[in-house]
Design a protein around this motif. Structure first.
Motif: not given
Ligand code: NAD
Ligand code: NAD
Lengths: 206, 206
Positions: A94, A100, B86, B88, B90, B113, B129, B148, B150, B156, B190
């Motif tokens: 978050l 946000y 993904g 990252g 989350i 990736v 991937m 991943i 949006r 994907v 969100t």
């Molecule tokens: N973190 C939050 O609080 C939160 C809240 C609401 C929605 N989201 C949504 O959740 C999703 C993930 O968010 P996050 O914060 O973990 O993002 P992040 O950027 O931390 O993680 C994204 C991961 O996806 C990988 N990636 C990017 N493009 C890719 C592809 N084409 N194929 C495979 N892997 C790919 C990146 O290397 C990274 O490890 C997003 O769509 C985001 O909008 C996150």
């Protein structure tokens, strides 16, 4: 007043209207919006009429005007100062998500029983739990996000409310017992998994 | 069949019954369960009757029996092999949360990736991937979790479905356009923030 079922659909309208604006679309009929969103045109008219008259007969909705109206209804034209309690896995996700901030939801401080560990992973100011009451007394706090273990959630929520915070976003899988005047929204990621397992189990039985 | 509104209440029943079991409670009346859960006794009887006859007139529900029945209905007596795309913020939070494993929801592999970066942070096998289709062809995959950005989500998701996966848990804020026979559940963290801002804005107007 407006039912929460309609309110919970508003973020979806807001997302679609933002996308239409990005694509340069100026107006859209309830029929076109319905097919885009997978709803019926009458559902859209009914939802939007509960907040005021936006569309014009035969013309449709002005995308920018409707988007701004929904932004206003969702309270997103203001900014909200937040504190995050629990800088672990969910808390970090978050804290690092910068969408946000664009919506005016600002996480200004993190509280944790292990603030040094948290400070290593994020740029947001991290404090120990004994600093909570002082911080709330001396800073603006509109929303408190709880991302702590279930066992700790009720005690910590009681402290937060006593310190004067009126809105809580709770990620711990427990229903918090709080005074009527406190706004609480529970987020359950786990329930989304269970919906999938239910549907997969149902599929398997067919 | 049973409405999704009732299905979405089942995880809450499951959580409360697990807690009652932990506390050694053997039976509970619909009235007692109602006051515990903040529902009405008739709502509880109606919900549970849609899945079969569990309670006995005058006796109430056997906690263990009802819990097991709901576990079965939610499909949690089976195990589910999952892949996470993904790794990252989350993705890491989901991968590190061990409660899912206890429910039989097993995250066996992560695709990204940037797999080296992901491998540094978690013990689960991380792949690039280009290994996706081979992995799905040679391993059991019941659920794919998308965490991943949006912009990448639709492409994907198309690859995942083409490779043969039938259920997707999507964290990206976009409605995926997928064939009817694919089960998709969108998680929007969100939207939970927006519900709070709406209620705070409403409060401010009163
Ligand atoms: N973190 C939050 O609080 C939160 C809240 C609401 C929605 N989201 C949504 O959740 C999703 C993930 O968010 P996050 O914060 O973990 O993002 P992040 O950027 O931390 O993680 C994204 C991961 O996806 C990988 N990636 C990017 N493009 C890719 C592809 N084409 N194929 C495979 N892997 C790919 C990146 O290397 C990274 O490890 C997003 O769509 C985001 O909008 C996150
Ligand atoms: N990670 C997930 O996918 C997920 C899914 C569903 C629900 N949840 C729930 O979200 C909450 C957070 O989960 P997580 O995975 O981030 O856990 P985590 O263990 O990674 O993080 C918890 C954080 O809270 C801190 N903490 C512990 N006790 C505290 C206390 N009394 N006061 C203040 N801070 C305290 C810890 O130091 C840690 O930084 C939990 O209640 C969990 O059940 C998590």
């Amino acid at each position: 007043n407006v039912s929460m079922t309609v309110v919970r659909r508003l973020p979806k309208y807001y997302q679609y209207l933002k996308d239409l604006e990005d694509r340069g679309v100026e107006k859209i009929s309830s029929k076109e919006l319905a097919s885009l969103m997978g709803l019926t045109a009458s559902q859209i008219r009914q939802d939007l009429n509960s907040f005021g008259a936006y569309g014009q007969q035969g013309y449709g909705y002005r995308v920018l005007e409707l988007k701004e109206a929904i932004k206003q209804i969702l309270g997103l034209s203001a900014t909200y100062d937040c504190i995050l309690i629990g800088g672990g896995n969910i808390g970090q996700a978050l804290a690092k998500y910068n969408h946000y901030r664009k919506d005016g939801i600002l996480i200004n401080a993190i509280f944790d029983v292990d603030p040094e560990e948290v400070a290593r992973k994020t740029d947001i100011a991290a404090y120990g739990m004994d600093g909570l009451e002082d911080y709330v007394a001396n800073n603006s706090v509109d929303i408190c996000i709880l991302a702590i273990p279930r066992e700790a959630a009720q005690n910590v929520a009681d402290r937060v409310v006593k310190a004067g915070v009126r809105a809580i976003l709770n990620f711990a899988p427990i229903d918090l017992d709080l005074p009527e005047n406190v706004i609480v929204n529970n987020v359950s990621i786990t329930d989304n998994f269970y919906t999938l397992t239910y549907l997969l189990a149902e599929d398997a039985m067919l």
